[in-house]
Scaffold this motif. Structure first.
Motif, short mmCIF file in Angstrom:
data_model
loop_
_atom_site.label_atom_id
_atom_site.label_comp_id
_atom_site.label_asym_id
_atom_site.label_seq_id
_atom_site.Cartn_x
_atom_site.Cartn_y
_atom_site.Cartn_z
N ASP A 172 34.12 -10.17 1.18
CA ASP A 172 35.04 -9.25 0.53
C ASP A 172 35.57 -9.80 -0.79
O ASP A 172 35.75 -9.05 -1.76
CB ASP A 172 36.21 -8.92 1.48
CG ASP A 172 36.90 -10.18 1.99
OD1 ASP A 172 36.34 -11.27 1.82
OD2 ASP A 172 38.00 -10.05 2.55
N GLN A 195 31.72 4.71 -2.16
CA GLN A 195 33.15 4.83 -1.88
C GLN A 195 33.93 4.64 -3.18
O GLN A 195 33.93 3.57 -3.77
CB GLN A 195 33.60 3.79 -0.84
CG GLN A 195 32.96 3.96 0.52
CD GLN A 195 33.34 5.28 1.18
OE1 GLN A 195 34.47 5.71 1.11
NE2 GLN A 195 32.36 5.91 1.81
N THR A 201 43.08 1.38 -3.24
CA THR A 201 41.93 0.97 -2.43
C THR A 201 42.02 -0.50 -2.06
O THR A 201 42.34 -1.34 -2.90
CB THR A 201 40.62 1.21 -3.21
OG1 THR A 201 40.48 2.60 -3.49
CG2 THR A 201 39.41 0.76 -2.38
N ARG A 204 38.57 -5.39 2.18
CA ARG A 204 38.86 -6.43 3.15
C ARG A 204 37.63 -6.63 4.05
O ARG A 204 36.68 -5.85 4.00
CB ARG A 204 40.08 -6.06 4.01
CG ARG A 204 41.39 -6.01 3.24
CD ARG A 204 41.82 -7.41 2.82
NE ARG A 204 43.09 -7.41 2.13
CZ ARG A 204 43.25 -7.34 0.82
NH1 ARG A 204 42.16 -7.26 0.05
NH2 ARG A 204 44.44 -7.37 0.26
N SER A 205 37.69 -7.66 4.87
CA SER A 205 36.59 -7.95 5.79
C SER A 205 37.07 -7.77 7.22
O SER A 205 38.25 -7.99 7.53
CB SER A 205 36.07 -9.38 5.60
OG SER A 205 37.08 -10.32 5.90
N ALA A 206 36.14 -7.38 8.08
CA ALA A 206 36.39 -7.25 9.51
C ALA A 206 35.16 -7.77 10.23
O ALA A 206 34.18 -7.05 10.41
CB ALA A 206 36.68 -5.81 9.89
N ALA A 209 31.45 -7.26 8.70
CA ALA A 209 31.44 -6.08 7.84
C ALA A 209 32.51 -6.20 6.76
O ALA A 209 33.53 -6.87 6.93
CB ALA A 209 31.67 -4.81 8.66
N LEU A 211 35.08 -3.89 4.57
CA LEU A 211 35.73 -2.59 4.63
C LEU A 211 36.24 -2.21 3.25
O LEU A 211 36.92 -3.00 2.59
CB LEU A 211 36.89 -2.60 5.63
CG LEU A 211 36.57 -3.01 7.06
CD1 LEU A 211 37.82 -2.90 7.92
CD2 LEU A 211 35.45 -2.16 7.64
N ASP A 213 38.53 0.78 2.00
CA ASP A 213 39.35 1.88 2.51
C ASP A 213 38.99 2.20 3.97
O ASP A 213 38.79 3.36 4.34
CB ASP A 213 39.21 3.13 1.63
CG ASP A 213 40.25 3.14 0.53
OD1 ASP A 213 41.15 2.29 0.54
OD2 ASP A 213 40.16 4.01 -0.35
N LEU A 214 38.86 1.13 4.76
CA LEU A 214 38.57 1.22 6.20
C LEU A 214 37.19 1.78 6.51
O LEU A 214 36.91 2.12 7.66
CB LEU A 214 39.64 2.06 6.92
CG LEU A 214 41.09 1.57 6.78
CD1 LEU A 214 42.02 2.48 7.55
CD2 LEU A 214 41.23 0.13 7.24
N VAL A 215 36.34 1.86 5.52
CA VAL A 215 34.95 2.29 5.73
C VAL A 215 34.07 1.04 5.73
O VAL A 215 34.05 0.28 4.75
CB VAL A 215 34.49 3.27 4.65
CG1 VAL A 215 33.02 3.66 4.86
CG2 VAL A 215 35.36 4.51 4.65
N ALA A 216 33.36 0.80 6.83
CA ALA A 216 32.51 -0.39 6.96
C ALA A 216 31.25 -0.23 6.12
O ALA A 216 30.55 0.77 6.24
CB ALA A 216 32.16 -0.63 8.42
#
Length: 312
Positions: A172, A195, A201, A204-206, A209, A211, A213-216
Motif C-alpha cells: 500500500d 477506482q 480516499t 491501505r492493506s489488509a 490485498a 484496499l 476505499d475498502l475495495v480489494a
C-alpha cells in the motif's frame, strides 16, 4: 555282507542306506526343469495357462480402477464443502447484483441532481455551473477523459511458490508514494485499477490485498493519471517518487512500467458525503479542536515504504 543261514530275505544292496544321494547323482536335474529344457532345445514354446493369464489381466484392471476411484474420492470435496461453496457463490452473486443496482441508482440520482441544478440556475448561472463542474472533477464525482500517464506496478516473481515473501509484492505504501507523486506533478484526476481517487480516499492493506476505499485490488496495479504525460513523467523521475520506483525495480524486482496514453477514461465516484467531527465537551473551545487543513500538493498520506521492506 553275509546272509544268515536259512534266511529268506534277498541280499541288500551296498548303497541301500544312501538312496537320496544316489537319486541326486542319477538325476541331478528336476524332471520339470528337464522337460522345460528339452522343449526349449527342440523349439517348442512353453505351455502357458490361459486361465492364469486372464486372472492376472483382470486383477491388474481391478487394481487400476480401484486406485483411480480412490484418487477421485480423495480429490472430490465432501458434500458439506460443496454446499458451503454453492451458498457462498450465491451470496456473492446476490451481493454483486445489489451493488450494481445501487450503483445504477446513484448514477440516476446524480443525473437528476445535475438536471435540477441546470433548471435552478437557468441561463444566467453559466459561471456557477462551470465552477460546479470544475469542483466536481476535482472531487472525483464526475467521470473524466483525456490524455495522461499510466503507471503499472507488478509483483516480483518468487523463486519458491510455497514461501511467500512480502517484500516481493506491491504494498500500500508503494501506491501511496506513486499517487502522491502524481498529484504533486499536476495530475488532474487519478484512478487505481478503475477506482477513482478523491480527497477522502484511503489506500491501505489488509493481509495480502491492497484496499482502495475498502475495495480489494490485486497485482498488477494500474495507476491512471490524466494530465500532461510528458511533464508528469519528467517531474516524477526527479522527485522522491521516481527514486522509490527505481528502488522497487532494481532492488526488489517489482515490475514498473510508465507509458503515455493519448486518452484515458476515468469513472466518477458518485456523490461524496461530507462529515464532520467534534471533540466531546470542547465544541466551544476552538483550540481544543486543533488546526486542521485540507491536503496540499505533495502531501504524503501514510508512511513511506521502509528501505529494508521489513517494517523497521
Amino acid at each position: 555282507m553275509s546272509v544268515r543261514h536259512g534266511s529268506s530275505e534277498p541280499p541288500r544292496s551296498p548303497d541301500a542306506s544312501m538312496t537320496l544321494l544316489t537319486e541326486v547323482y542319477r538325476r541331478p536335474l528336476d524332471p520339470g526343469y528337464a522337460e522345460a529344457a528339452q522343449r526349449r532345445s527342440s523349439g517348442t514354446a512353453p505351455r502357458r495357462s490361459v486361465r492364469a493369464t486372464a486372472v492376472m489381466v483382470v486383477l491388474a484392471i481391478g487394481l487400476g480402477l480401484g486406485a483411480t476411484a480412490a484418487t477421485l474420492a480423495l480429490r472430490r470435496p465432501t458434500g458439506s464443502v460443496l454446499a458451503a461453496r454453492e451458498l457462498l457463490e450465491s451470496q456473492i452473486g446476490q451481493r454483486s447484483a445489489e451493488a450494481d443496482a445501487m450503483q445504477s441508482e446513484i448514477t440516476a440520482m446524480t443525473d437528476e441532481i445535475a438536471t435540477l441544478q441546470e433548471q435552478l440556475l437557468g441561463g444566467e448561472g453559466q459561471s456557477v455551473r462551470d465552477q460546479i463542474r470544475a469542483d466536481a472533477v476535482e472531487a472525483g464525482v464526475m467521470p473524466v477523459a483525456g490524455p495522461g500517464l499510466r503507471v503499472v506496478l507488478t509483483d516480483a516473481p518468487s523463486d519458491s511458490p510455497d514461501e511467500e515473501d512480502p517484500s516481493l509484492r506491491v504494498q500500500d505504501v508503494d501506491l501511496q508514494v506513486v499517487v502522491n507523486g502524481l498529484w504533486a506533478t499536476g495530475a488532474e484526476a487519478i484512478a487505481v485499477n478503475g477506482q477513482r481517487l478523491t480527497a477522502t480516499t484511503a489506500i491501505r492493506s489488509a493481509g495480502d490485498a491492497v484496499l482502495v476505499d475498502l475495495v480489494a485490488l490485486g497485482s498488477p496495479y494500474t495507476v491512471d493519471a490524466i494530465g500532461d504525460a510528458v511533464h508528469m513523467q519528467t517531474e516524477l523521475a526527479r522527485a522522491s517518487a521516481g527514486q522509490h520506483l527505481a528502488t522497487l525495480r532494481s532492488t526488489f524486482g517489482i515490475g514498473v512500467q510508465l507509458t503515455s496514453q493519448s486518452r484515458l477514461e476515468l469513472t466518477g465516484s458518485g456523490m461524496v458525503t461530507m462529515r464532520e467531527a467534534q471533540v466531546p465537551g470542547a465544541a466551544d473551545d476552538p483550540e481544543a479542536l486543533g488546526s486542521g487543513r485540507a491536503p496540499q500538493d505533495g502531501d504524503v498520506t501514510g508512511s513511506a515504504r521502509p528501505t529494508g521492506r521489513d517494517g523497521t
